[in-house]
Write a protein that holds these residues in place. Structure first.
Motif, PDB file in Angstrom:
ATOM      1  N   VAL A  72      53.510  49.977  46.032  1.00  0.00           N
ATOM      2  CA  VAL A  72      52.391  49.115  46.415  1.00  0.00           C
ATOM      3  C   VAL A  72      52.802  48.309  47.645  1.00  0.00           C
ATOM      4  N   LEU A  73      51.980  48.350  48.686  1.00  0.00           N
ATOM      5  CA  LEU A  73      52.205  47.561  49.890  1.00  0.00           C
ATOM      6  C   LEU A  73      51.054  46.583  50.076  1.00  0.00           C
ATOM      7  N   VAL A  74      51.394  45.293  50.130  1.00  0.00           N
ATOM      8  CA  VAL A  74      50.428  44.233  50.418  1.00  0.00           C
ATOM      9  C   VAL A  74      50.858  43.604  51.734  1.00  0.00           C
ATOM     10  N   GLN A  75      49.994  43.666  52.732  1.00  0.00           N
ATOM     11  CA  GLN A  75      50.373  43.226  54.069  1.00  0.00           C
ATOM     12  C   GLN A  75      49.209  42.485  54.712  1.00  0.00           C
ATOM     13  N   GLY A  76      49.472  41.245  55.152  1.00  0.00           N
ATOM     14  CA  GLY A  76      48.433  40.490  55.826  1.00  0.00           C
ATOM     15  C   GLY A  76      47.356  40.006  54.878  1.00  0.00           C
ATOM     16  N   LEU A  77      47.714  39.154  53.919  1.00  0.00           N
ATOM     17  CA  LEU A  77      46.768  38.673  52.907  1.00  0.00           C
ATOM     18  C   LEU A  77      46.734  37.151  52.909  1.00  0.00           C
ATOM     19  N   THR A  78      45.518  36.574  52.831  1.00  0.00           N
ATOM     20  CA  THR A  78      45.384  35.147  52.562  1.00  0.00           C
ATOM     21  C   THR A  78      44.757  34.964  51.189  1.00  0.00           C
ATOM     22  N   LEU A  79      45.277  33.988  50.446  1.00  0.00           N
ATOM     23  CA  LEU A  79      44.745  33.631  49.130  1.00  0.00           C
ATOM     24  C   LEU A  79      44.451  32.139  49.152  1.00  0.00           C
ATOM     25  N   ASP A  80      43.183  31.806  49.264  1.00  0.00           N
ATOM     26  CA  ASP A  80      42.751  30.437  49.481  1.00  0.00           C
ATOM     27  C   ASP A  80      41.944  29.952  48.278  1.00  0.00           C
ATOM     28  N   GLY A  81      42.628  29.279  47.344  1.00  0.00           N
ATOM     29  CA  GLY A  81      41.935  28.729  46.187  1.00  0.00           C
ATOM     30  C   GLY A  81      41.975  29.582  44.942  1.00  0.00           C
ATOM     31  N   THR A  82      42.729  30.674  44.941  1.00  0.00           N
ATOM     32  CA  THR A  82      42.897  31.452  43.715  1.00  0.00           C
ATOM     33  C   THR A  82      43.791  30.680  42.747  1.00  0.00           C
ATOM     34  N   THR A  83      43.571  30.851  41.447  1.00  0.00           N
ATOM     35  CA  THR A  83      44.390  30.122  40.470  1.00  0.00           C
ATOM     36  C   THR A  83      45.840  30.588  40.543  1.00  0.00           C
ATOM     37  N   SER A  84      46.076  31.878  40.356  1.00  0.00           N
ATOM     38  CA  SER A  84      47.360  32.480  40.683  1.00  0.00           C
ATOM     39  C   SER A  84      47.235  33.104  42.066  1.00  0.00           C
ATOM     40  N   GLY A  85      48.376  33.314  42.712  1.00  0.00           N
ATOM     41  CA  GLY A  85      48.347  33.949  44.017  1.00  0.00           C
ATOM     42  C   GLY A  85      48.788  35.392  43.906  1.00  0.00           C
ATOM     43  N   LEU A  86      50.077  35.645  44.142  1.00  0.00           N
ATOM     44  CA  LEU A  86      50.672  36.960  43.924  1.00  0.00           C
ATOM     45  C   LEU A  86      51.095  37.014  42.461  1.00  0.00           C
ATOM     46  N   ARG A  87      50.522  37.958  41.729  1.00  0.00           N
ATOM     47  CA  ARG A  87      50.696  37.933  40.274  1.00  0.00           C
ATOM     48  C   ARG A  87      51.072  39.313  39.740  1.00  0.00           C
ATOM     49  N   ILE A  88      52.110  39.353  38.907  1.00  0.00           N
ATOM     50  CA  ILE A  88      52.427  40.545  38.120  1.00  0.00           C
ATOM     51  C   ILE A  88      52.507  40.082  36.673  1.00  0.00           C
ATOM     52  N   LYS A  89      51.703  40.668  35.808  1.00  0.00           N
ATOM     53  CA  LYS A  89      51.577  40.166  34.439  1.00  0.00           C
ATOM     54  C   LYS A  89      51.591  41.326  33.450  1.00  0.00           C
ATOM     55  N   SER A  90      52.332  41.147  32.374  1.00  0.00           N
ATOM     56  CA  SER A  90      52.332  42.118  31.298  1.00  0.00           C
ATOM     57  C   SER A  90      53.042  41.489  30.108  1.00  0.00           C
ATOM     58  N   ASP A  91      53.165  42.246  29.017  1.00  0.00           N
ATOM     59  CA  ASP A  91      53.862  41.757  27.829  1.00  0.00           C
ATOM     60  C   ASP A  91      54.277  42.942  26.972  1.00  0.00           C
ATOM     61  N   ALA A  92      54.882  42.660  25.832  1.00  0.00           N
ATOM     62  CA  ALA A  92      55.467  43.713  24.997  1.00  0.00           C
ATOM     63  C   ALA A  92      54.435  44.606  24.324  1.00  0.00           C
ATOM     64  N   SER A  93      53.170  44.250  24.374  1.00  0.00           N
ATOM     65  CA  SER A  93      52.137  45.093  23.772  1.00  0.00           C
ATOM     66  C   SER A  93      51.565  46.110  24.749  1.00  0.00           C
TER      67      SER A  93
END
Length: 433
Positions: free
Chosen positions: A290-311
């Motif tokens: 995955v390539l993320v290049q040239g991004l603005t995040l203005d007012g998002t709750t999380s910004g750059l996010r990777i989320k998971s769990d054991a399920s």
């Protein structure tokens, strides 16, 4: 800090960039408008339901041509129930043309449950379905309006109110997605505006090749489960020069049991309110390249996010975030293998070969949380700069650094030579605001 268990390696030279591999493998350039039109339809005040004439036009259109929708008299638009797209056929919405989704749950109904709450969900068909198609897409400067905030016909609440009630009652909502793309190849979305989706705006499953260029997604922050673009079990996807504000993930890259998601490029995009750029929470199929290049995040709750769990966890690897600007975020960095703290199972999430290069943000929590000492989160920071009052929260994480360094300082690491400057000149107002 979260039980600080951080292994630090300061590199004298930057490791080789992964971005040469971590991206859409196709040569992607700006799409154009169709050169062939099979039929042109004009909106009319007399028409209350355009579903049949739209579907007939799609069915009779030859591959390589477009069904073109143009605005008639002021205040008119097209109203439609579910439409099924055909291989090679493009839906072209001219400037000022509006395709509005009917608010009648019966139009989307699969088995008598659309517009209700239960413990199953998935009781509705989407407004627009691409299923097993090759080529085609949706283009033009017109609007597709899901009318998620309008009262459902025969009900005393909107789609969004139904979704919120499902949350408070612990149920699942039966609400239509705006656009669903399943087992399709080489789909293009260009310049179109998607707004007010009842549920996800764009959901993808097992797609091979998709381009989103200059797309606008615009839905209120409080509209539950209105993700912007969700690639799942898909490969070779580019999202470029687009503007997204919504009530859930602006983009969510997922990989459930249907398979891996990989070779994804996000280039020069702007996100506003929403939950940020997410990978997960379903990662059991594996997310990579995955390539993320040239991004603005203005007012998002999380910004750059990777989320998971054991399920629902799996391997997330070879992900590069480059030239990113963040502000007004609660958690500008939010990499968490314990997304659901109560989750149980053996599908342990592992995040590794994650690179942040030239990432600038303001204040907030900077979370990097691996699963345990055996399943560490592996990350490299190179030119990562946040405001002095930003807080690192790190657990079970191996950190490497490039010559650009990091601010605020981390234990055992040299600081970035550059201080936080706020990405002056990078911020763009949502078009039409």
């Amino acid at each position: 800090m979260l039980g600080f268990s951080c292994r630090v390696f300061v590199l004298s030279v930057l490791l080789a960039s992964t971005s040469g591999l971590a991206q859409d493998r196709r040569h992607v350039s700006e799409p154009g408008l169709p050169v062939s039109v099979c039929v042109t339809l004009t909106s009319s005040a007399q028409s209350k339901d355009d579903t049949q004439r739209l579907q007939d036009s799609i069915n009779h259109c030859q591959p390589g041509a477009a069904v073109r929708l143009i605005a008639g008299a002021a205040g008119t638009g097209f109203v439609s129930g579910p439409l099924i797209m055909k291989s090679g056929v493009t839906l072209w919405l001219d400037r000022d043309a509006v395709l509005a989704a009917t608010t009648n749950p019966l139009a989307y109904d699969n088995d008598g449950r659309c517009g209700t709450l239960d413990h199953k969900g998935n009781g509705c068909r989407p407004l627009i379905l691409f299923n097993g198609t090759r080529g085609g897409g949706i283009v033009g400067e017109g609007i597709i309006d899901g009318q998620g905030g309008q009262p459902m016909i025969g009900h005393n609440e909107t789609w969004w109110q139904l979704a919120r009630r499902a949350q408070t009652e612990g149920s699942k909502q039966n609400i239509p997605r705006l656009i669903q793309i399943d087992h399709a190849h080489d789909i293009t979305f260009y310049k179109v505006t998607l707004r007010n989706a009842p549920n996800f705006h764009m959901a993808m499953n097992a797609v091979q090749g998709a381009t989103f260029w200059g797309v606008r997604i615009d839905t209120p922050a409080g509209a539950r489960n209105t993700d912007g673009i969700d690639p799942g079990a898909s490969q070779d996807v580019t999202i470029a020069h687009s503007f997204i504000r919504t009530g859930d993930d602006n983009v969510a890259i997922k990989a459930g049991s249907a398979g891996a998601t990989r070779y994804i490029s996000l280039i020069d995009n702007h996100f506003y309110w929403g939950h940020g750029l997410s990978i997960g929470s379903e990662t059991v199929g594996g997310v990579s390249d995955v390539l993320v290049q040239g991004l603005t995040l203005d007012g998002t709750t999380s910004g750059l996010r990777i989320k998971s769990d054991a399920s629902r966890g799996g391997l997330v690897s070879n992900v590069s975030f480059e030239h990113v600007c963040l502000r007004n975020n609660r958690r500008p960095i939010d990499f968490d293998t314990h997304y659901d703290a109560k989750a149980q199972g053996s599908k342990i999430p592992v995040f590794r070969d994650i690179v942040l290069r030239d990432v600038t943000g303001a204040s907030g929590d900077l979370v990097m949380r691996g699963y345990d000492d055996t399943h560490q989160l592996s990350i490299m920071l190179d030119g990562v700069r946040f405001a002095p009052d930003a807080h690192w929260k790190i657990e079970f994480t191996e950190i490497q650094t490039g010559p650009g360094g990091v601010r605020p300082a981390l234990l055992g690491k040299s600081q970035s030579a550059e201080v936080y400057a706020g990405c002056v000149g990078s911020w763009v107002t949502f078009p039409g605001s």
